[in-house]
Enzyme design. Structure first.
Site, mmCIF file in Angstrom:
data_model
loop_
_atom_site.group_PDB
_atom_site.id
_atom_site.type_symbol
_atom_site.label_atom_id
_atom_site.label_comp_id
_atom_site.label_asym_id
_atom_site.label_seq_id
_atom_site.Cartn_x
_atom_site.Cartn_y
_atom_site.Cartn_z
ATOM 1 N N ASP A 18 -48.095 55.759 -49.036
ATOM 2 C CA ASP A 18 -49.400 55.258 -48.606
ATOM 3 C C ASP A 18 -50.456 55.811 -49.556
ATOM 4 O O ASP A 18 -51.132 56.796 -49.261
ATOM 5 C CB ASP A 18 -49.656 55.738 -47.164
ATOM 6 C CG ASP A 18 -50.770 54.963 -46.481
ATOM 7 O OD1 ASP A 18 -51.201 53.939 -47.036
ATOM 8 O OD2 ASP A 18 -51.204 55.386 -45.401
ATOM 9 N N GLU A 100 -54.443 44.311 -49.849
ATOM 10 C CA GLU A 100 -55.257 43.921 -48.697
ATOM 11 C C GLU A 100 -56.285 42.840 -49.011
ATOM 12 O O GLU A 100 -56.951 42.857 -50.045
ATOM 13 C CB GLU A 100 -55.988 45.172 -48.167
ATOM 14 C CG GLU A 100 -56.675 44.944 -46.848
ATOM 15 C CD GLU A 100 -56.525 46.129 -45.900
ATOM 16 O OE1 GLU A 100 -57.214 46.148 -44.896
ATOM 17 O OE2 GLU A 100 -55.708 47.035 -46.180
ATOM 18 N N LYS A 136 -51.954 42.177 -46.898
ATOM 19 C CA LYS A 136 -52.406 42.945 -45.731
ATOM 20 C C LYS A 136 -53.623 42.288 -45.097
ATOM 21 O O LYS A 136 -54.605 41.996 -45.766
ATOM 22 C CB LYS A 136 -52.794 44.363 -46.171
ATOM 23 C CG LYS A 136 -51.687 45.373 -46.009
ATOM 24 C CD LYS A 136 -52.130 46.717 -46.495
ATOM 25 C CE LYS A 136 -52.412 47.648 -45.362
ATOM 26 N NZ LYS A 136 -52.698 49.015 -45.842
ATOM 27 N N THR A 160 -52.268 44.849 -40.405
ATOM 28 C CA THR A 160 -52.710 46.232 -40.369
ATOM 29 C C THR A 160 -53.762 46.447 -39.277
ATOM 30 O O THR A 160 -54.148 45.501 -38.603
ATOM 31 C CB THR A 160 -53.228 46.634 -41.779
ATOM 32 O OG1 THR A 160 -53.547 48.016 -41.787
ATOM 33 C CG2 THR A 160 -54.464 45.837 -42.172
ATOM 34 N N PHE A 182 -51.035 52.045 -36.351
ATOM 35 C CA PHE A 182 -51.687 53.250 -36.878
ATOM 36 C C PHE A 182 -51.534 54.436 -35.937
ATOM 37 O O PHE A 182 -52.328 54.621 -35.021
ATOM 38 C CB PHE A 182 -53.176 52.946 -37.107
ATOM 39 C CG PHE A 182 -53.467 52.299 -38.438
ATOM 40 C CD1 PHE A 182 -52.541 51.471 -39.054
ATOM 41 C CD2 PHE A 182 -54.677 52.516 -39.079
ATOM 42 C CE1 PHE A 182 -52.816 50.877 -40.275
ATOM 43 C CE2 PHE A 182 -54.956 51.921 -40.310
ATOM 44 C CZ PHE A 182 -54.030 51.107 -40.907
#
Length: 334
Positions: A18, A100, A136, A160, A182
């Protein structure tokens, strides 16, 4: 000799880095890598990546033409920068990179679809197959609908900012490739809401949330993969050993690598199949109601979109300043 926790984790879970920091990816050699606006903004400010930023800006300036405003150049460069980092990352990893879509499009299905196609076209122009890219998108109702359209076109999506079971079910029903619940941000919310300083890993609300989603998917045979994200400590990670994928920051990857000990598998499809649970179908009305009823999920989704938006704004500012500096250097050299 005993193995590190990281080595054992890799035997049951796909380990993802990440980060936008290419050197960290080279060090830990993950299968996949994920980026987001905050990570790209951080990487863009590191001296070792100045060349990528400068090349992207100068190429964008060339492509938009002399009549274009600084804003036009920055907008184009900003999109390309995420892809530029993605391309560098793909040279190192064997798997997929997540890139993203602009968080400011989170409530606009059409604009999200259009932006995703543009990103995939950029990767294709650079010779990268779409199977190596995950687009994303924030898990709003509009984002899920965009992902459904994209998946039908063979563009794979990573949904996400996912905090609630209703979001996860809607994603699975839309045929999304992968979701990123998350963990750490859920923990943050509960600590603030309850005033507690900490939770034991097995009682961590983020861990419990991802476990529930994982078990639901495996119980009802959904193909959508679960990738736990946003970890605050290695206890959260070890409690989710066996999850399809886990995306982990370089700092926590280092900690896992340095820790020797037994790592039992916690999540297992065979165990999930035995659990009694009810199947829920999520249409827009159900999604909206469940989202409104889940204070944590609604607050964290809004906060996450806002956070990514702020990161985008600061990245655009950074690019505008760098462009002005590069233009100044060109003028000075003439």
């Amino acid at each position: 000799m005993s193995k590190s926790l990281l080595e054992q984790l890799r035997q049951m879970t796909v380990v993802v880095a990440d980060t936008g920091d290419i050197k960290a990816i080279e060090k830990f050699k993950p299968q996949d890598a994920t980026t987001n606006p905050s990570l790209i903004t951080a990487a863009a400010q590191m001296p070792e990546y100045q060349e990528i930023v400068d090349q992207t800006l100068l190429q964008a300036k060339k492509d938009v033409g002399s009549a274009a405003s600084q804003g036009d150049i920055v907008t184009l460069a900003f999109d390309r920068l995420a892809v530029a980092f993605g391309l560098k990352i793909l040279q190192i990893i064997p798997g997929r990179v997540s890139t993203e879509v602009d968080a400011r499009l989170s409530f606009d299905t059409e604009a999200t679809v259009s932006k995703a196609r543009e990103l995939i076209a950029q990767y294709k122009a650079a010779g990268v197959d779409r199977d190596r890219v995950l687009i994303k998108i924030a898990t709003t109702w509009e984002g899920i609908r965009a992902a459904e359209i994209l998946e039908k076109e063979g563009i794979h999506c990573n949904l996400t900012l996912l905090f609630g079971l209703h979001q996860a079910i809607a994603c699975a029903e839309a045929g999304v490739t992968l979701i990123s619940p998350f963990v750490g941000r859920i923990l943050d919310w509960y600590k603030k809401d309850t005033g507690r300083d900490s939770y034991p890993p097995a009682e961590d609300p983020g861990v419990l949330s991802v476990t529930k989603v994982y078990n639901y998917y495996k119980k009802f045979g959904y193909k959508t993969e679960v990738m736990g994200a946003s970890f605050r400590n290695i206890g959260e990670i070890t409690e989710l050993a066996g999850c399809d994928l886990l995306t982990i920051s370089p700092g926590l990857l280092a900690e896992l690598q340095a820790t020797i000990g037994e790592l039992p598998r916690k999540l297992d499809p065979a165990q999930a199949a035995q659990i009694e649970m009810e199947k829920v179908s999520v249409d827009k009305a159900t999604y909206d109601k469940m989202h409104a009823d889940d204070r944590m999920a609604s607050e964290k989704l809004a906060e996450g979109i806002d956070g990514f938006t702020k990161a985008l704004v600061s990245l655009e500012k950074l690019l505008a300043e760098r462009l002005a500096s590069l233009e100044g250097q060109v003028i000075a050299s003439h």
